[in-house]
Scaffold this active site. Structure first.
Site, PDB file in Angstrom:
ATOM      1  N   GLU A   1      56.591 -37.489 -85.985  1.00  0.00           N
ATOM      2  CA  GLU A   1      56.148 -37.520 -84.370  1.00  0.00           C
ATOM      3  C   GLU A   1      57.347 -36.953 -83.823  1.00  0.00           C
ATOM      4  O   GLU A   1      56.922 -36.227 -82.807  1.00  0.00           O
ATOM      5  CB  GLU A   1      55.742 -39.189 -84.232  1.00  0.00           C
ATOM      6  CG  GLU A   1      55.098 -39.096 -82.867  1.00  0.00           C
ATOM      7  CD  GLU A   1      54.574 -40.494 -82.684  1.00  0.00           C
ATOM      8  OE1 GLU A   1      54.685 -41.696 -83.318  1.00  0.00           O
ATOM      9  OE2 GLU A   1      53.769 -40.751 -81.521  1.00  0.00           O
TER      10      GLU A   1
ATOM     11  N   GLY B   1      52.122 -45.868 -76.645  1.00  0.00           N
ATOM     12  CA  GLY B   1      51.547 -47.156 -76.265  1.00  0.00           C
ATOM     13  C   GLY B   1      52.282 -48.243 -77.465  1.00  0.00           C
ATOM     14  O   GLY B   1      52.402 -49.370 -76.959  1.00  0.00           O
ATOM     15  N   ALA B   2      52.658 -47.774 -78.635  1.00  0.00           N
ATOM     16  CA  ALA B   2      53.187 -48.471 -79.709  1.00  0.00           C
ATOM     17  C   ALA B   2      54.565 -48.356 -80.000  1.00  0.00           C
ATOM     18  O   ALA B   2      55.146 -48.958 -80.682  1.00  0.00           O
ATOM     19  CB  ALA B   2      52.117 -48.671 -80.833  1.00  0.00           C
ATOM     20  N   SER B   3      54.994 -47.114 -80.016  1.00  0.00           N
ATOM     21  CA  SER B   3      56.268 -46.588 -80.119  1.00  0.00           C
ATOM     22  C   SER B   3      56.658 -45.567 -79.137  1.00  0.00           C
ATOM     23  O   SER B   3      56.106 -45.045 -78.542  1.00  0.00           O
ATOM     24  CB  SER B   3      56.196 -45.654 -81.807  1.00  0.00           C
ATOM     25  OG  SER B   3      55.450 -44.401 -81.754  1.00  0.00           O
ATOM     26  N   THR B   4      57.970 -45.297 -79.490  1.00  0.00           N
ATOM     27  CA  THR B   4      58.610 -44.482 -78.628  1.00  0.00           C
ATOM     28  C   THR B   4      59.621 -43.453 -79.391  1.00  0.00           C
ATOM     29  O   THR B   4      60.538 -44.015 -80.391  1.00  0.00           O
ATOM     30  CB  THR B   4      59.282 -44.935 -77.491  1.00  0.00           C
ATOM     31  OG1 THR B   4      60.017 -43.806 -76.371  1.00  0.00           O
ATOM     32  CG2 THR B   4      60.686 -45.786 -77.736  1.00  0.00           C
ATOM     33  N   GLN B   5      59.930 -42.254 -79.041  1.00  0.00           N
ATOM     34  CA  GLN B   5      60.670 -41.276 -80.017  1.00  0.00           C
ATOM     35  C   GLN B   5      61.709 -40.590 -79.053  1.00  0.00           C
ATOM     36  O   GLN B   5      61.325 -40.220 -77.857  1.00  0.00           O
ATOM     37  CB  GLN B   5      59.964 -40.039 -80.742  1.00  0.00           C
ATOM     38  CG  GLN B   5      58.917 -40.651 -81.609  1.00  0.00           C
ATOM     39  CD  GLN B   5      57.904 -41.549 -81.239  1.00  0.00           C
ATOM     40  OE1 GLN B   5      57.657 -42.597 -81.784  1.00  0.00           O
ATOM     41  NE2 GLN B   5      56.973 -40.844 -80.418  1.00  0.00           N
TER      42      GLN B   5
HETATM   43  O1  LIG Z   1      51.938 -42.756 -79.555  1.00  0.00           O
HETATM   44  P1  LIG Z   1      51.211 -44.069 -79.507  1.00  0.00           P
HETATM   45  O2  LIG Z   1      52.319 -45.097 -79.492  1.00  0.00           O
HETATM   46  O3  LIG Z   1      50.300 -44.096 -80.883  1.00  0.00           O
HETATM   47  O4  LIG Z   1      50.290 -44.386 -78.369  1.00  0.00           O
HETATM   48  P2  LIG Z   1      49.556 -43.067 -77.752  1.00  0.00           P
HETATM   49  O5  LIG Z   1      49.602 -41.764 -78.191  1.00  0.00           O
HETATM   50  O6  LIG Z   1      48.199 -43.872 -77.639  1.00  0.00           O
HETATM   51  O7  LIG Z   1      50.063 -43.433 -76.363  1.00  0.00           O
HETATM   52  P3  LIG Z   1      49.655 -42.411 -75.103  1.00  0.00           P
HETATM   53  O8  LIG Z   1      50.654 -41.590 -74.923  1.00  0.00           O
HETATM   54  O9  LIG Z   1      48.375 -41.791 -75.144  1.00  0.00           O
HETATM   55  O10 LIG Z   1      49.781 -43.474 -73.719  1.00  0.00           O
HETATM   56  C1  LIG Z   1      50.881 -44.017 -73.449  1.00  0.00           C
HETATM   57  C2  LIG Z   1      50.802 -45.221 -72.740  1.00  0.00           C
HETATM   58  O11 LIG Z   1      50.424 -44.683 -71.538  1.00  0.00           O
HETATM   59  C3  LIG Z   1      48.878 -45.124 -71.146  1.00  0.00           C
HETATM   60  N1  LIG Z   1      48.267 -44.198 -70.562  1.00  0.00           N
HETATM   61  C4  LIG Z   1      47.474 -43.188 -70.997  1.00  0.00           C
HETATM   62  N2  LIG Z   1      47.070 -42.270 -70.082  1.00  0.00           N
HETATM   63  C5  LIG Z   1      47.680 -42.791 -68.758  1.00  0.00           C
HETATM   64  C6  LIG Z   1      47.364 -42.552 -67.683  1.00  0.00           C
HETATM   65  O12 LIG Z   1      46.893 -41.285 -67.252  1.00  0.00           O
HETATM   66  N3  LIG Z   1      48.071 -43.097 -66.535  1.00  0.00           N
HETATM   67  C7  LIG Z   1      48.726 -44.116 -66.941  1.00  0.00           C
HETATM   68  N4  LIG Z   1      49.140 -44.587 -68.252  1.00  0.00           N
HETATM   69  C8  LIG Z   1      48.306 -44.083 -69.220  1.00  0.00           C
HETATM   70  C9  LIG Z   1      48.218 -45.650 -72.331  1.00  0.00           C
HETATM   71  O13 LIG Z   1      47.562 -46.491 -72.148  1.00  0.00           O
HETATM   72  C10 LIG Z   1      49.637 -46.128 -73.149  1.00  0.00           C
HETATM   73  O14 LIG Z   1      49.906 -47.525 -72.756  1.00  0.00           O
HETATM   74 CA   LIG Z   2      51.505 -40.492 -78.706  1.00  0.00          CA
END
Ligand SMILES: O=P(O)(O)OP(=O)(O)OP(=O)(O)OC[C@H]1O[C@@H](n2cnc3c(O)ncnc32)[C@H](O)[C@@H]1O
Ligand SMILES: [Ca+2]
Length: 508
Positions: free
Chosen positions: A174, A215-219
Site C-alpha cells: 500500500e 481509516g485503519a492504517s497510515t503509511q
Molecule cells: O486505507 P484504509 O485504512 O483501509 O482506510 P480507507 O481507505 O477506507 O480510508 P479513506 O482514505 O477512504 O478515508 C480515511 C478516513 O477519512 C474519512 N473520510 C473519507 N472521506 C472523507 C471526507 O470527504 N471528509 C472527511 N473525512 C473523510 C474516512 O471516514 C476515514 O476515517
Molecule cells: Ca486507503
C-alpha cells in the site's frame, strides 16, 4: 557606325533540360518530405482501460483508468477517467453477512460498463485490493475474511471485464504503490534522455515522499540515502532506468478511525461513570457508544479486560491541548531497537525531500482550508485549536451538508494529524513546508490504486523505453526547413546565371 548585331544564342536544349531537372528536383524533394512525414505520423490512438477497486476500511471506491496503447510504457500517460464511490461502508463491515459484500459493488461495476466501450470489456483488467479493514478482519476471523473475499470475487468474476484477482494487499504494498502513484502523476520518473543528460551536473528530478492516512492504517514512504536498518521497511525499485532505495512503513491501527478508538479506550473512565468527557470533540457534542462496539477491533483487544460502563456517552469539551495530550498517549517512544525510530519501536531514517500527503490528510486539511496557502506549522495548530474550541451547534449550523461522522471528528483528526506528523514522524516547523496536501494530481486521485495497476500491467519499465531523438513535430519542421532551403539554393543559382555557374562542370 551600327554596332554589329550579335546573334542571340538560341535557347539550347540544355537550358530547357536544366530547367526541367530543377523542377523535377524540387518535386522530388517535396515528395520525399510527404513520404517521410506520412510514414512517421503517429498511429491512430488505440485507447486501453483498466479498473481498480480500493476496498478500504471505511469505504470502497472503483477507479477507471485509460491510456493510449502505443504509449503505455511512457510515463504520465495513464489518466483516471472515473471514480465510483460504493454505497455503504468498507467490505469488512459485511463480516456478519459476507455474501452481501460482493453485491454491494454491483452498482459501480455497472457504472464501469457505461463508461468503457463494450468492445473493450474483454481486454479491460479489473482488480480489487483490500487494505487495513480486511487485514484487521483477517486477524480476528480469517474464515469470515475469506468469505467476504469470495463474495467479492464472485461478483467481479461475473462482470464482463477481465477479472485479475481480489486480494488483501500488504501495508508495504500500500505504501509502495501510493509512492509510485504520486511520483508517476508528478512526472518525477521522467529523466530527460536527450542531450541534457550529457550536461555535467544535470539536476535529476527528485521523487516525492508519500504520506497516506486511511481509516485503519497510515503509511509513510520516501527515498532514503541512508542505510535502511530493517528489511521489512526496505524497497528497491528500478524504474525508467533509475534505481530507487525506498523506505516504507504501514502503521496498522493508526488510521484515524482506529486511532480515535485507541484514544477513547485509553481515556475510558474505569468507574461506573457512563459519561466520557472528551476534549477531542466540540463542546456540546454528544455520541452514544458501548463497550462492545468500542472493543470490536483487534486494535484495542489488549484493553478488553478493562471493566467499564457497558453503555456510555461521549460529551465533547472542545480543548485542543488536552485532546493532543490524550492523542500522544497512543504513541510509544520509550524504546527503539535501531539507531533511530519514529514510534512504537519502528525504524525510520531521517526524513528526506518533499512529501505529498493524501487521503484523510487531505480531507481534514481541506476542510480546515489549509491545503492551498503554505501555512506554517504554528498557523496550522492555531487553526485546529480554533476549530476545536467552537461549540458543536455553531459548527453543525455552518456545515449542514457535511456528514456528521466526518464533521464531528475534524477536531480529533486535526490534533491526530499534527501529533502523527510531528511527534510520530519527526516533522517540525522547519520542514513543514516540504509537505503538500494532495487530493488529485492532474485529475487522478492520489492513492495506491494507480501504482497498483501500473505495476500489475507492467506499464512501468525498468529501463527507459527507446524514444526517437526528435519529436514528430521537430522532425517535420526540420525536413520542411531544409527542403525549402535546398530549393531556394537551386532557384537562386538558376535565376542568377540562367546557365547557373554552380551547375558548371566541376562546381557541384
Ligand atoms: O486505507 P484504509 O485504512 O483501509 O482506510 P480507507 O481507505 O477506507 O480510508 P479513506 O482514505 O477512504 O478515508 C480515511 C478516513 O477519512 C474519512 N473520510 C473519507 N472521506 C472523507 C471526507 O470527504 N471528509 C472527511 N473525512 C473523510 C474516512 O471516514 C476515514 O476515517
Ligand atoms: Ca486507503
Amino acid at each position: 557606325m551600327e554596332e554589329p548585331k550579335v546573334a542571340k544564342p538560341k535557347k539550347t536544349w540544355k537550358g530547357k533540360a536544366l530547367f526541367i531537372l530543377g523542377v523535377l528536383f524540387a518535386l522530388a524533394v517535396i515528395a520525399l518530405i510527404i513520404t517521410a512525414v506520412v510514414q512517421n505520423k503517429p498511429l491512430p490512438e488505440n485507447i486501453k482501460y483498466g479498473i481498480v477497486l480500493d476496498a478500504g476500511s471505511s469505504h470502497t471506491s472503483l477507479y477507471i483508468y485509460n491510456w493510449p496503447a502505443e504509449k503505455e510504457n511512457d510515463t504520465g500517460v495513464v489518466k483516471q477517467v472515473e471514480e465510483c464511490k460504493v454505497e455503504g461502508n468498507g467490505i469488512s463491515s459485511y463480516y456478519k453477512e459476507p455474501g452481501k459484500a460482493g453485491p454491494s459493488l454491483e452498482a459501480c461495476v455497472n457504472r464501469a460498463q457505461q463508461v468503457i466501450p463494450e468492445n473493450k470489456y474483454k481486454e479491460t483488467p479489473i482488480y480489487l485490493g483490500a487494505t487495513a479493514g480486511m487485514r484487521l478482519l483477517r486477524m480476528s476471523n480469517n474464515t469470515l475474511a475469506n468469505e467476504v473475499l469470495l463474495s467479492v470475487e464472485n461478483t467481479l468474476r461475473s462482470s464482463p471485464f477481465d477479472f485479475q484477482g481480489a486480494r488483501i494487499i500488504t501495508g508495504q504494498d500500500e505504501g509502495a504503490y501510493g509512492w509510485i502513484t504520486i511520483n508517476y502523476l508528478l512526472n518525477n520518473f521522467v529523466q530527460d534522455s536527450s542531450v541534457l543528460n550529457l550536461l555535467p551536473n544535470f539536476r535529476k528530478v527528485e521523487t516525492s515522499g508519500a504520506l497516506d492516512l486511511g481509516g485503519a492504517s497510515t503509511q509513510i514512504t520516501f527515498v532514503s540515502n541512508e542505510d535502511i536498518e530493517s528489511q521489512d521497511n526496505s524497497l528497491h525499485f528500478r524504474l525508467y532506468g533509475k534505481n530507487y532505495n525506498v523506505y516504507t512503513h504501514s502503521f496498522l491501527c493508526y488510521g484515524k478511525d482506529q486511532a480515535l478508538r485507541q484514544q477513547l479506550v485509553k481515556n475510558l473512565p474505569s468507574t461506573e461513570n457512563s459519561t466520557i468527557f472528551d476534549p477531542c470533540f466540540n463542546s456540546g457534542y454528544r455520541r452514544n457508544s458501548s463497550i462492545s462496539e468500542l472493543y470490536s477491533s483487534p486494535c484495542v483487544s489488549e484493553y478488553s479486560t478493562l471493566d467499564g460502563p457497558i453503555n456510555f456517552e461521549i460529551k465533547g469539551t472542545g480543548n485542543y491541548h488536552l485532546c493532543k495530550a490524550n492523542v500522544q498517549s497512543i504513541f510509544n517512544r520509550t524504546h527503539c531497537p535501531y539507531s533511530q525510530c519514529s514510534f512504537n519501536g519502528v525504524f525510520q531514517p531521517v526524513l528526506q525531500g518533499k512529501f505529498g500527503a493524501f487521503s484523510a490528510f487531505y480531507f481534514v486539511m481541506d476542510f480546515l482550508k489549509l491545503t492551498q496557502e503554505k501555512a506554517t506549522l504554528d498557523e496550522v495548530k492555531e487553526r485546529i485549536q480554533q476549530h476545536c474550541s467552537r461549540p458543536w451547534d455553531e459548527v453543525k449550523t455552518e456545515f449542514p451538508k457535511i456528514k456528521v461522522k466526518y464533521l464531528s471528528e475534524y477536531c480529533f483528526s486535526g490534533a491526530y494529524i499534527i501529533t502523527l506528523l510531528e511527534l510520530g514522524y519527526g516533522f517540525n516547523a522547519d520542514n513543514w513546508k516540504d509537505i503538500s496536501f494532495l487530493g488529485k494530481i492532474s485529475g487522478s486521485d492520489a492513492g495506491w490504486t494507480l501504482g497498483y495497476m501500473l505495476n500489475l500491467t507492467n506499464m512501468i519499465p525498468a529501463e527507459l523505453p527507446p524514444s526517437p531523438p526528435l519529436s514528430h513535430g521537430v522532425y517535420v519542421g526540420l525536413m520542411v526547413f531544409f527542403s525549402i532551403f535546398l530549393v531556394f539554393i537551386m532557384l537562386t543559382c538558376w535565376l542568377g546565371h540562367r546557365k547557373p555557374r554552380c551547375l558548371q562542370k566541376g562546381i557541384i
